[in-house]
Design a protein around this motif. Structure first.
Motif, PDB file in Angstrom:
ATOM      1  N   ASP A  68       0.654  -1.252  -0.289  1.00 16.37           N
ATOM      2  CA  ASP A  68      -0.240   0.039   0.341  1.00 16.37           C
ATOM      3  C   ASP A  68       0.927   1.172   0.090  1.00 16.37           C
ATOM      4  OD1 ASP A  68       1.383   0.023   2.723  1.00 16.37           O
ATOM      5  OD2 ASP A  68      -1.324  -0.013   4.027  1.00 16.37           O
ATOM      6  N   THR A 189     -10.589  -7.177   9.873  1.00 14.74           N
ATOM      7  CA  THR A 189     -10.683  -6.068   8.484  1.00 14.74           C
ATOM      8  C   THR A 189      -9.465  -5.072   8.915  1.00 14.74           C
ATOM      9  OG1 THR A 189     -12.025  -5.147  10.294  1.00 14.74           O
ATOM     10  CG2 THR A 189     -13.032  -6.351   8.856  1.00 14.74           C
ATOM     11  N   ALA A 191      -5.371  -4.587   7.663  1.00 17.08           N
ATOM     12  CA  ALA A 191      -4.607  -4.187   5.801  1.00 17.08           C
ATOM     13  C   ALA A 191      -4.424  -5.508   4.908  1.00 17.08           C
ATOM     14  CB  ALA A 191      -3.218  -3.805   6.472  1.00 17.08           C
ATOM     15  N   SER A 192      -4.290  -6.803   5.547  1.00 17.45           N
ATOM     16  CA  SER A 192      -4.310  -8.248   5.040  1.00 17.45           C
ATOM     17  C   SER A 192      -6.027  -8.281   4.892  1.00 17.45           C
ATOM     18  CB  SER A 192      -3.610  -9.209   5.395  1.00 17.45           C
ATOM     19  OG  SER A 192      -2.590  -9.255   6.652  1.00 17.45           O
ATOM     20  N   ARG A 212     -14.246  -7.294  14.007  1.00 16.43           N
ATOM     21  CA  ARG A 212     -14.253  -6.843  15.410  1.00 16.43           C
ATOM     22  C   ARG A 212     -14.502  -5.214  15.380  1.00 16.43           C
ATOM     23  NH1 ARG A 212     -10.061  -9.504  19.501  1.00 16.43           N
ATOM     24  NH2 ARG A 212      -8.503  -8.059  18.106  1.00 16.43           N
ATOM     25  N   THR A 213     -13.381  -4.521  14.477  1.00 12.09           N
ATOM     26  CA  THR A 213     -13.340  -3.072  14.605  1.00 12.09           C
ATOM     27  C   THR A 213     -13.554  -2.614  12.989  1.00 12.09           C
ATOM     28  OG1 THR A 213     -12.405  -3.362  16.107  1.00 12.09           O
ATOM     29  CG2 THR A 213     -12.306  -1.091  15.180  1.00 12.09           C
ATOM     30  N   LYS A 297      -5.651   3.533  14.046  1.00 15.80           N
ATOM     31  CA  LYS A 297      -5.157   2.318  13.733  1.00 15.80           C
ATOM     32  C   LYS A 297      -4.606   2.549  12.229  1.00 15.80           C
ATOM     33  CE  LYS A 297      -7.919  -1.769  15.277  1.00 15.80           C
ATOM     34  NZ  LYS A 297      -7.444  -1.889  15.684  1.00 15.80           N
TER      35      LYS A 297
END
Ligand code: NAP
Length: 494
Positions: A68, A189, A191-192, A212-213, A297
């Motif tokens: 990215d 959910t 980066a991967s 989860r987030t 994050k």
């Protein structure tokens, strides 16, 4: 005194003793090895546990894996040009690039050489490095380019051991894994996940994503380069450098938002509006609207994540996972999902990376024991009690907004200056002063305190006390400034 073989300039080293051992053939290890090779400082060897080079780009082979950060920035500045085909290269292309770089090091790299322990021998002022084949090497200086995100985190869901289908971690993907037509659960959910989800969706029968987030996701705007642009970037060093500089500074400018929460809030409002526009389903929109502050994050880049969630055979489940059975995943409210395979995009063991047990400094203290109070490293590289030992991309030298390769190159240049300084002094040993280490750690803690990363998110950046120990709390330019020369007064020599 520095012995002849430790002068860092000899050309035919003995087989078991080296001036320098570098562990790892990812960007970090290769960057230092190439600098030494180019400077004809050839008394070194690179140890690689796998059969081929590449580090994280060799190990992370999940479908959709890509970088990215634009590749013209996510590459070594001093290495020969590479014909990147698109703005954001895919993992196989980056792996091929690293293999190409490794090739020029020839037999300097020893493959299938897994380090099982490395301990400082104070009386000999040497590191003793033991390998999995039972052999033992020694070196004056040891550099660990082992990658802080190398050890997958396998969450311990109740009953997970009973699951009969394949359990696949994104960081340990088997090349021949075929999930066509299957019912697949994807946990995470991050980066991967936002890369593997869109890559799997077109081929699977059903994709259930367990979130989860809700992450902050912004457009990546990826595109292939035209043949003309590729030719220009390949043949013109001036254009290549100008493009790289432009990519660097646009990212660095975005990094200002991490230092100025007001600016980040403006970007946050824009992304919320964008999301409202793009995702028409109000139920889905409500689920994916982040509840955490932007930048808390990693901000994720994707052109396909939101649209993937709108496919009819894709479900975004936000109910927490309760347990796993032989063929089902059951959520806390009792929803049962029949699954053929489970993909874990659950990240890495950063804070408790087992590699910290491998390295033993003065009086046999392991890095893990040394870090009991807090993980830290002076400039992300050195610890007292660990003479002649450097970590690459260690604590406080990660980045959220720019290319980690930039940080790596700051570190490898700094290590080169440090080694040159020690050699010029005619010393065999040096280590960072405890005071300098403590002052650096205090500074990092102080500067991290009001950072966005410590505003209530749970992430791999934070230790169990909730302190950032992963990222450099500033612009990468300021890291470059701090590492531009070796500050000799912060070290003791013997
Ligand atoms: P990550 O950012 O740590 O994300 C892990 C995901 O799994 C999160 O969504 C997390 O949820 C979820 N998770 C973990 N344990 C769970 C549990 N027990 N139950 C439910 N959900 C759970 O890991 P990652 O996506 O592998 O990325 C890690 C780092 O690798 C990134 O920050 C980045 O530095 C690097 N990376 C880079 C690229 C690139 O393109 N350059 C690509 C991939 C990875 P919570 O959010 O609730 O914790």
């Amino acid at each position: 005194m520095v012995r002849q073989s430790d002068s860092l300039m000899t050309s035919s080293p003995p087989s078991a003793h080296w001036s320098l051992i570098i562990i790892g053939t990812g960007f970090a290890g290769l960057s230092l090895a190439l600098q030494r090779m180019n400077g004809r400082q050839e008394d070194f060897i690179v140890l690689e546990q796998a059969q081929s080079p590449g580090g994280t780009w060799r190990d992370n082979r999940y479908p959709g894996c890509a970088c990215d950060v634009p590749s013209h920035l996510y590459s070594l500045s001093g290495a020969p040009p590479w014909d990147w085909q698109r703005k954001y290269a895919e993992a196989p292309d980056i792996e091929a690039y690293l293999a190409h770089l490794a090739h020029s090091l020839g037999s300097r790299i020893r493959y299938r050489a897994q380090v099982t322990s490395a301990s400082w021998q104070a009386h000999k002022q040497l590191w003793q490095v033991e390998l999995n084949d039972g052999s033992c090497l020694t070196c004056r200086f040891l550099v660990a380019g082992v990658g802080p995100l190398s050890e997958p985190a396998w969450p311990d869901f109740p009953g997970v051991e009973n699951f009969t289908g394949p359990l696949l971690h994104t960081a340990r993907w088997s090349k021949n894994q075929d999930l066509k037509g299957q019912r697949v659960g994807l946990i995470g959910t991050g980066a991967s996940a936002i890369q593997v989800g869109p890559a799997l969706a077109p081929e699977v029968a059903q994709l259930i994503i367990f979130q989860r987030t809700a992450p902050w996701v912004v457009d990546r705007k990826d595109h292939p380069y035209t043949p003309g642009i590729r030719r220009l970037l390949r043949t013109s060093p001036f254009l290549r450098r100008a493009y790289r500089t432009w990519l660097y500074f646009t990212r660095e400018l975005k990094g200002l938002a991490f230092l100025r929460p007001n600016l980040m809030r403006k970007i946050e409002a824009y992304v919320r509006r964008d999301l409202t526009h793009k995702v028409v389903n109000p139920r889905l929109r409500q689920k994916i609207m982040p509840k955490t502050p932007m930048g808390c994050k990693r901000i994720l880049l994707s052109d396909t994540w939101w649209s993937t969630l709108e496919f009819p055979h894709v479900t975004l489940e936000t109910d927490p996972i309760h347990h796993i059975e032989a063929t089902h995943l059951v959520t806390e409210t009792g929803t049962r999902y029949a699954l053929d395979a489970l993909v874990l995009a659950t990240g890495f063991r950063y804070q408790d990376n087992p590699m910290a047990r491998l390295f033993k400094g003065e009086e046999g203290i392991t890095l893990e024991e040394f870090w009991k109070e807090q993980r830290s490293a002076y400039l992300g590289m050195m610890m007292p009690s660990f003479p002649n030992f450097f970590l690459l991309t260690g604590p406080f030298s990660g980045l959220g907004h720019n290319s980690i390769v930039f940080m790596i190159e700051c570190q490898t240049r700094w290590i080169q200056s440090a080694l040159a300084h020690v050699a010029a002094l005619g010393k065999s040993e040096f280590k960072v002063r405890a005071q300098a280490y403590a002052a650096f750690t205090n500074e990092m803690n102080r500067r991290s305190k009001n950072s966005l990363w410590m505003q209530g998110c749970q992430s791999w950046y934070l230790d169990p006390e909730g302190r950032n120990t992963a990222l450099w709390p500033g612009l990468s330019l300021s890291y470059w400034w701090r590492t531009r020369r070796f500050n000799a007064q912060d070290f003791e020599y013997a």
